[in-house]
Design an enzyme around this catalytic site. Structure first.
Site, PDB file in Angstrom:
ATOM      1  N   ASP A   1     -11.571   6.178   4.455  1.00  0.00           N
ATOM      2  CA  ASP A   1     -12.479   5.044   4.620  1.00  0.00           C
ATOM      3  C   ASP A   1     -11.650   3.763   4.677  1.00  0.00           C
ATOM      4  O   ASP A   1     -10.953   3.430   3.721  1.00  0.00           O
ATOM      5  CB  ASP A   1     -13.466   5.006   3.452  1.00  0.00           C
ATOM      6  CG  ASP A   1     -14.631   4.060   3.706  1.00  0.00           C
ATOM      7  OD1 ASP A   1     -14.748   3.542   4.822  1.00  0.00           O
ATOM      8  OD2 ASP A   1     -15.425   3.837   2.767  1.00  0.00           O
TER       9      ASP A   1
ATOM     10  N   ASP B   1     -14.920   3.275  11.174  1.00  0.00           N
ATOM     11  CA  ASP B   1     -13.991   3.051  10.062  1.00  0.00           C
ATOM     12  C   ASP B   1     -13.926   4.171   9.032  1.00  0.00           C
ATOM     13  O   ASP B   1     -13.292   4.004   7.982  1.00  0.00           O
ATOM     14  CB  ASP B   1     -14.343   1.742   9.353  1.00  0.00           C
ATOM     15  CG  ASP B   1     -15.735   1.748   8.746  1.00  0.00           C
ATOM     16  OD1 ASP B   1     -16.568   2.575   9.177  1.00  0.00           O
ATOM     17  OD2 ASP B   1     -15.997   0.932   7.850  1.00  0.00           O
ATOM     18  N   GLU B   2     -14.539   5.308   9.298  1.00  0.00           N
ATOM     19  CA  GLU B   2     -14.422   6.402   8.331  1.00  0.00           C
ATOM     20  C   GLU B   2     -14.567   7.758   9.018  1.00  0.00           C
ATOM     21  O   GLU B   2     -15.194   7.883  10.065  1.00  0.00           O
ATOM     22  CB  GLU B   2     -15.441   6.265   7.198  1.00  0.00           C
ATOM     23  CG  GLU B   2     -16.890   6.329   7.623  1.00  0.00           C
ATOM     24  CD  GLU B   2     -17.841   6.302   6.430  1.00  0.00           C
ATOM     25  OE1 GLU B   2     -17.573   6.961   5.412  1.00  0.00           O
ATOM     26  OE2 GLU B   2     -18.879   5.612   6.541  1.00  0.00           O
TER      27      GLU B   2
END
Length: 362
Positions: free
Chosen positions: A8, A102-103
């Site tokens: 993350d 983003d993860e």
């Protein structure tokens, strides 16, 4: 038995803006609009200290943090960096399931480096991300996706947490209920009223009790608090829905104006459907009123649709289904039950999978 990593990025959008503009570093910034109707998409850690969070009204963000700096989102830039990060993931495994820009989850049980330690792999990946992009990432490492996801928040920012197989049950019992992935603010408050504050409290409730109070989510809570989460890392994760929404500069109360807005939204959805080459059977109308209460209305038909005309027709029907209780600040339409959905069929043996976690190298 699996080794799962959840990576993350830390305050991704805001961190990219601070990376590209040195003048913003160390300052409280928010990615999003600064107008009366603006919403925060992401906040830097400097802004978070003042209680600024994503999805917060820009007005409230400014009230909490008078010195906050609003920056316009640049999604092309975020996607560019996201691709750089994913290329690092694929150096270790092809079993990568992105959740957003983003993860992502990574299954490194068998990996391209032949490294038996998921903890070491996570550390290497975070170091490579820093070297390649200049950004910090956090990680959670454990035996399944649920625990890895929860663990990635423990040592944020720029840290990681490993929950070894023999530590799983103790870790979950001591965890605050609001930190369980899938337990939102409303559910957490309901659990508090039922005397459920920690994983241990949750574990004390029977499956029937949880099903009675939380419906279809009850069995999920019953299983995850016991470390049972069978979902595999799916590299070809299928889209479950597609939609668009608009927040208005002024609240609207006229249904004629609402239809005009819905027409524009339906056109945008048609464009996205054509680009993705998908269609769906369920149309959902999303209405956010001026007092910020949210309402959704859905209808499912027996055939797939993708044209703006049919989507708009169903949206109109849903709009007139019930009288508006107040003026409206946001309207949205989404299409789900897509033709990409493929229900998974489990064998009896798969359903018998037990919750025994065997030891392996972490």
């Amino acid at each position: 038995m699996r080794n799962i990593i959840h990576i993350d990025m830390d305050a991704f959008y805001a961190s990219v803006e601070q990376l590209d503009n040195p003048e913003l570093r160390g300052k409280p910034i928010a990615v999003g609009g600064s107008s009366q109707r603006g919403v925060v998409s992401a906040a830097s850690y400097e802004a978070r200290k003042f209680g600024v969070r994503s999805a917060m009204s820009s007005v409230i963000a400014k009230r909490n943090c008078p010195d906050i700096i609003f920056v316009k989102a640049r999604f092309d830039r975020y996607r560019e960096i996201s691709q750089q990060i994913r290329s690092i993931f694929f150096e270790y495994t092809d079993l990568v399931e992105p959740l957003s820009l983003d993860e992502a989850y990574l299954d490194v049980t068998e990996n391209k480096k032949g490294n038996p330690s998921a903890t070491m792999i996570a550390r290497e990946i975070r170091e490579k991300i820093k070297q390649k992009t200049g950004l910090n990432a956090s990680a959670g490492i454990s035996v399944n996706k649920f625990i890895a996801k929860v663990a990635s928040d423990i040592n944020k920012p720029n840290g990681q947490k490993t929950v070894n197989p023999e530590e799983v049950l103790d870790f979950l019992e001591q965890l605050e209920i609001r930190k369980f992935y899938g337990v939102g603010k409303v559910t957490a408050e309901k659990m508090y009223r039922l005397g459920i504050f920690t994983g241990k409290d949750l574990k004390s409730k029977s499956e029937a009790y949880l099903a009675d109070h939380f419906g279809k989510h009850g069995p999920y809570y019953y299983n995850v608090v016991r470390g049972i989460h069978e979902s595999e890392v799916k590299p070809n994760r299928m889209r479950k829905s597609l939609g668009a929404e608009r927040t208005f500069s002024e609240n609207i109360s006229s249904e004629i104006f609402m239809l005009e807005k819905l027409t524009n939204i339906a056109e945008e959805i048609e464009r996205r459907l054509q680009k993705s080459k998908v269609a769906g059977k369920t149309v959902t109308l999303k209405i956010k009123y001026s007092d910020f209460t949210l309402q959704t209305r859905s209808k499912t038909i027996s055939y797939f649709i993708s044209s703006k005309e049919l989507i708009l027709e169903m949206a109109k029907e849903l709009l007139y289904q019930e009288k508006m209780k107040d003026s409206v600040r946001l309207l949205g339409i989404s299409l789900s039950n897509l033709n990409t959905d493929s229900p998974s069929v489990k064998t009896k043996e798969e359903k018998k999978e037990v919750a025994v976690q065997l030891k392996f190298d972490f």
